[in-house]
Design a protein around this motif. Structure first.
Motif, mmCIF file in Angstrom:
data_model
loop_
_atom_site.group_PDB
_atom_site.id
_atom_site.type_symbol
_atom_site.label_atom_id
_atom_site.label_comp_id
_atom_site.label_asym_id
_atom_site.label_seq_id
_atom_site.Cartn_x
_atom_site.Cartn_y
_atom_site.Cartn_z
ATOM 1 N N ARG B 128 0.835 -1.206 0.000
ATOM 2 C CA ARG B 128 0.000 0.000 0.000
ATOM 3 C C ARG B 128 0.871 1.258 0.000
ATOM 4 O O ARG B 128 0.599 2.221 -0.713
ATOM 5 C CB ARG B 128 -0.890 -0.034 1.251
ATOM 6 C CG ARG B 128 -1.846 1.111 1.394
ATOM 7 C CD ARG B 128 -2.848 0.784 2.520
ATOM 8 N NE ARG B 128 -3.562 1.957 2.988
ATOM 9 C CZ ARG B 128 -4.525 2.570 2.326
ATOM 10 N NH1 ARG B 128 -4.882 2.115 1.146
ATOM 11 N NH2 ARG B 128 -5.121 3.633 2.824
ATOM 12 N N GLN B 129 1.923 1.215 0.791
ATOM 13 C CA GLN B 129 2.805 2.384 0.872
ATOM 14 C C GLN B 129 3.546 2.626 -0.444
ATOM 15 O O GLN B 129 3.685 3.765 -0.891
ATOM 16 C CB GLN B 129 3.800 2.173 2.008
ATOM 17 C CG GLN B 129 4.704 3.354 2.220
ATOM 18 C CD GLN B 129 5.567 3.179 3.450
ATOM 19 O OE1 GLN B 129 5.189 2.465 4.389
ATOM 20 N NE2 GLN B 129 6.713 3.810 3.460
ATOM 21 N N LEU B 130 4.011 1.547 -1.073
ATOM 22 C CA LEU B 130 4.725 1.691 -2.349
ATOM 23 C C LEU B 130 3.795 2.234 -3.435
ATOM 24 O O LEU B 130 4.182 3.092 -4.235
ATOM 25 C CB LEU B 130 5.287 0.331 -2.788
ATOM 26 C CG LEU B 130 6.490 -0.179 -2.006
ATOM 27 C CD1 LEU B 130 6.747 -1.642 -2.338
ATOM 28 C CD2 LEU B 130 7.727 0.654 -2.303
ATOM 29 N N ARG B 132 1.103 3.969 -2.947
ATOM 30 C CA ARG B 132 0.772 5.356 -2.599
ATOM 31 C C ARG B 132 1.890 6.312 -3.038
ATOM 32 O O ARG B 132 1.614 7.391 -3.553
ATOM 33 C CB ARG B 132 0.554 5.434 -1.091
ATOM 34 C CG ARG B 132 0.375 6.818 -0.572
ATOM 35 C CD ARG B 132 -0.004 6.788 0.878
ATOM 36 N NE ARG B 132 -1.434 6.799 1.064
ATOM 37 C CZ ARG B 132 -2.043 6.365 2.165
ATOM 38 N NH1 ARG B 132 -1.334 5.845 3.142
ATOM 39 N NH2 ARG B 132 -3.333 6.445 2.274
ATOM 40 N N ALA B 133 3.138 5.898 -2.839
ATOM 41 C CA ALA B 133 4.270 6.745 -3.272
ATOM 42 C C ALA B 133 4.192 6.973 -4.774
ATOM 43 O O ALA B 133 4.450 8.068 -5.271
ATOM 44 C CB ALA B 133 5.594 6.089 -2.894
ATOM 45 N N VAL B 135 1.448 6.918 -6.659
ATOM 46 C CA VAL B 135 0.311 7.797 -6.965
ATOM 47 C C VAL B 135 0.683 9.258 -6.687
ATOM 48 O O VAL B 135 0.377 10.160 -7.471
ATOM 49 C CB VAL B 135 -0.936 7.380 -6.135
ATOM 50 C CG1 VAL B 135 -2.041 8.417 -6.252
ATOM 51 C CG2 VAL B 135 -1.439 6.015 -6.585
ATOM 52 N N ILE B 136 1.384 9.487 -5.567
ATOM 53 C CA ILE B 136 1.780 10.857 -5.206
ATOM 54 C C ILE B 136 2.787 11.409 -6.226
ATOM 55 O O ILE B 136 2.676 12.550 -6.673
ATOM 56 C CB ILE B 136 2.374 10.881 -3.780
ATOM 57 C CG1 ILE B 136 1.288 10.546 -2.757
ATOM 58 C CG2 ILE B 136 2.995 12.249 -3.472
ATOM 59 C CD1 ILE B 136 1.817 10.285 -1.355
ATOM 60 N N ALA B 137 3.757 10.567 -6.606
ATOM 61 C CA ALA B 137 4.762 11.008 -7.576
ATOM 62 C C ALA B 137 4.108 11.318 -8.922
ATOM 63 O O ALA B 137 4.463 12.290 -9.596
ATOM 64 C CB ALA B 137 5.848 9.940 -7.735
ATOM 65 N N SER B 147 -4.820 4.001 -6.788
ATOM 66 C CA SER B 147 -4.260 2.806 -6.159
ATOM 67 C C SER B 147 -4.957 1.532 -6.616
ATOM 68 O O SER B 147 -4.291 0.543 -6.944
ATOM 69 C CB SER B 147 -4.382 2.911 -4.638
ATOM 70 O OG SER B 147 -3.626 3.987 -4.160
ATOM 71 N N ALA B 162 8.414 2.576 -6.930
ATOM 72 C CA ALA B 162 9.573 3.233 -6.314
ATOM 73 C C ALA B 162 10.893 2.749 -6.920
ATOM 74 O O ALA B 162 11.874 2.560 -6.218
ATOM 75 C CB ALA B 162 9.565 3.010 -4.793
#
Lengths: 93, 223
Positions: B128-130, B132-133, B135-137, B147, B162
């Motif tokens: 989830r964190q990867l 999310r990174a 999507v933000i980038a 996501s 990432a």
């Protein structure tokens, strides 16, 4: 200490301290206008993703993709206000 | 300091590296590193822990996960299953008597060994964190991604996350993976003092955390 709003505030400061590697004193000095994304070079997209995931874990909230925008992370006040609304709607703020 | 170990891979066996403090002593600790970027953020702290364990009479081994660090294996061919096999092989090669799995390392460590697990991470949270990174980038770059759509595509075609080209099997494996802890002592970050280094945007040494971790490991495995 039982006030939900101030608990959210202290939890958020603790998370920022962990993510940014800043001393609790420095993070305690953050006010509503302290800039986050864009002003703190450590907060790249990976760090922001880590920050949001940790916030979800510690505050037991879910942050949706479309809630994450430049405004949310512009400054400390915006992020705190957003989280206080999520954690305890209707509590003293 | 640098040791080799034979690792199974998609094209047969290949040699991988490990950082090793090996003086042929009785207590031999295999350290299974975190996954993805967390391994880089925590490496200095873990290596400092290994030095302290060396001083205290414990051998320790920090292998590269296949596809990471010096490994010549293709990252996109990796799966959690393959990494589990690799860590079993590393444990056997080095004659490990105990294990320390860190964060996502708890998803691939040889759970038949006694030892410790430091702040085990769920595969779903890591993924989830990867995502999310990413999507933000993408948003910063003016692209819209979401996501759910990325995850759906990743399950069949794999996904760039990432900077890692994750194959479909790794994505699918991470989604539901939880640590299989069978009697190992779970170490909470609070016991080390300070914040978790995997969270830290810019990695650093943390001598107090290394010292605390070495003390906890020594108390647990009693050389």
């Amino acid at each position: 200490m039982s006030d939900t709003a101030s608990d959210t505030d202290s939890t958020l400061r603790a998370i920022l301290s962990d993510v940014l590697g800043l001393s609790p004193d420095r993070v305690a000095a953050f006010d509503a206008s302290t800039g986050l994304f864009g002003e703190l070079p450590e907060l790249d997209s990976m760090a922001v993703a880590g920050l949001l995931t940790e916030i979800e874990d510690r505050l037991d909230v879910v942050i949706e993709d479309d809630e994450v925008d430049g405004e949310l992370l512009e400054n400390y006040g915006n992020l705190l206000r957003f989280l206080e609304a999520k954690v305890g709607p209707g509590t003293v703020g | 300091m640098i040791a080799r170990w034979p690792c199974p891979g998609p094209d047969g066996q290949s040699d991988e590296y490990a950082l090793a403090f090996d003086r042929g002593r009785k207590a031999r600790l295999l350290i299974v590193p975190p996954l993805f970027d967390e391994a880089n953020r925590m490496r200095r702290m873990l290596v400092d822990t290994m030095r302290l364990l060396d001083d205290a009479g414990v051998d320790s081994f920090l292998p590269d996960l296949p596809g990471c660090n010096e490994s010549l294996q293709d990252f996109s061919a990796q799966s959690l299953h393959a990494r589990r096999r690799a860590m079993v092989q590393a444990a056997r090669h080095f004659g490990a008597t105990d294990v320390l799995a860190v964060r996502g390392g708890a998803l691939v460590f040889p759970h038949t060994l006694p030892g410790l697990v430091l702040e085990p991470a769920k595969g779903g949270s890591i993924l989830r964190q990867l995502i999310r990174a990413r999507v933000i980038a993408a948003r910063e770059a003016g692209r819209q991604e979401d996501s759910a759509g990325l995850l759906e595509a990743g399950r069949t075609d794999g996904l760039d996350l990432a900077g890692w080209r994750c194959g479909a099997s790794l994505i699918a494996g991470l989604e539901s993976a939880v640590a299989q802890i069978e009697g190992q002592r779970i170490v909470a970050q609070g016991e080390l003092g300070g914040g978790g280094l995997w969270l830290r945007a810019e990695p650093a040494a943390a001598p107090e955390q290394s010292a605390a971790l070495a003390r906890i490991v020594l108390a647990e495995i009693a050389p």
